[in-house]
Motif scaffolding. Structure first.
Motif, mmCIF file in Angstrom:
data_model
loop_
_atom_site.group_PDB
_atom_site.id
_atom_site.type_symbol
_atom_site.label_atom_id
_atom_site.label_comp_id
_atom_site.label_asym_id
_atom_site.label_seq_id
_atom_site.Cartn_x
_atom_site.Cartn_y
_atom_site.Cartn_z
ATOM 1 N N ILE A 87 0.853 -1.194 0.000
ATOM 2 C CA ILE A 87 0.000 0.000 0.000
ATOM 3 C C ILE A 87 0.888 1.242 0.000
ATOM 4 N N ALA A 88 1.904 1.243 0.850
ATOM 5 C CA ALA A 88 2.811 2.397 0.905
ATOM 6 C C ALA A 88 3.499 2.634 -0.436
ATOM 7 N N MET A 89 3.773 1.573 -1.168
ATOM 8 C CA MET A 89 4.478 1.718 -2.439
ATOM 9 C C MET A 89 3.557 2.031 -3.614
ATOM 10 N N PHE A 90 2.360 1.447 -3.639
ATOM 11 C CA PHE A 90 1.565 1.480 -4.859
ATOM 12 C C PHE A 90 0.212 2.178 -4.769
ATOM 13 N N GLU A 91 -0.275 2.471 -3.584
ATOM 14 C CA GLU A 91 -1.605 3.080 -3.478
ATOM 15 C C GLU A 91 -1.676 4.404 -4.220
ATOM 16 N N ARG A 92 -0.602 5.158 -4.217
ATOM 17 C CA ARG A 92 -0.597 6.481 -4.873
ATOM 18 C C ARG A 92 -0.848 6.405 -6.369
ATOM 19 N N ASP A 93 -0.638 5.226 -6.960
ATOM 20 C CA ASP A 93 -0.836 5.049 -8.394
ATOM 21 C C ASP A 93 -2.279 4.696 -8.746
ATOM 22 N N MET A 97 -8.993 3.027 -2.603
ATOM 23 C CA MET A 97 -9.217 1.593 -2.387
ATOM 24 C C MET A 97 -8.966 0.725 -3.624
ATOM 25 N N GLU A 98 -8.578 1.304 -4.754
ATOM 26 C CA GLU A 98 -8.334 0.486 -5.951
ATOM 27 C C GLU A 98 -7.212 -0.510 -5.732
ATOM 28 N N TYR A 99 -6.110 -0.061 -5.108
ATOM 29 C CA TYR A 99 -4.986 -0.980 -4.919
ATOM 30 C C TYR A 99 -5.365 -2.117 -3.972
ATOM 31 N N GLN A 100 -6.027 -1.780 -2.872
ATOM 32 C CA GLN A 100 -6.410 -2.817 -1.916
ATOM 33 C C GLN A 100 -7.329 -3.851 -2.565
ATOM 34 N N LEU A 101 -8.256 -3.392 -3.394
ATOM 35 C CA LEU A 101 -9.166 -4.316 -4.079
ATOM 36 C C LEU A 101 -8.415 -5.178 -5.089
ATOM 37 N N ALA A 102 -7.449 -4.598 -5.799
ATOM 38 C CA ALA A 102 -6.643 -5.375 -6.743
ATOM 39 C C ALA A 102 -5.790 -6.403 -6.001
ATOM 40 N N TYR A 103 -5.254 -6.010 -4.861
ATOM 41 C CA TYR A 103 -4.476 -6.927 -4.016
ATOM 42 C C TYR A 103 -5.348 -8.114 -3.615
ATOM 43 N N ALA A 104 -6.564 -7.833 -3.180
ATOM 44 C CA ALA A 104 -7.489 -8.896 -2.764
ATOM 45 C C ALA A 104 -7.885 -9.782 -3.942
ATOM 46 N N ARG A 105 -8.143 -9.182 -5.099
ATOM 47 C CA ARG A 105 -8.509 -9.979 -6.279
ATOM 48 C C ARG A 105 -7.383 -10.929 -6.675
#
Length: 119
Positions: A87-93, A97-105
């Motif tokens: 999250i610290a590295m990629f959430e800004r991109d 919540m898009e990154y967290q949802l992609a992580y979960a998928r």
């Protein structure tokens, strides 16, 4: 394979904003440097106290350099450590919540029993 060493990497990189950025921008160099300089230092200890035997396996090194949280989880890396660091590295991109949802998928295929995440 050492779940301890994987988790130690994720923990120490996540807690240092400069190291987090370094890992984001240069994962190969960061993993190489960390393994040579930090892997054998003891957590919360003086720099003089070191072990001499800890090293990543080729599979661990590959998963870390590819920033592959799914493979790291399958190896037993703690999911909270990968999630908070990534999250610290990629959430800004991404949007909210898009990154967290992609992580979960990316983890959807993982079924119980989950890999053992104890160290």
């Amino acid at each position: 394979m050492s779940k301890y060493l994987l988790d130690k990497f994720l923990f120490t990189v996540d807690r240092d904003p400069e190291l987090t950025e370094r890992y984001r921008e240069d994962p190969v160099g960061t993993v190489r440097w960390w393994e040579a300089e930090m892997a054998n230092t003891l957590l919360n200890s003086t720099a003089a106290e070191k072990t001499t035997w800890l090293a990543f396996s080729d599979e661990e090194r590959r998963a870390l350099t590819e920033q592959d949280h799914v493979t790291l989880f399958a190896m037993g890396a703690h999911p909270f450590l990968t999630l908070t660091l990534f999250i610290a590295m990629f959430e800004r991109d991404h949007g909210p919540m898009e990154y967290q949802l992609a992580y979960a998928r990316a983890m959807d295929h993982v079924t119980m029993p989950y890999p053992d995440i104890s160290t």
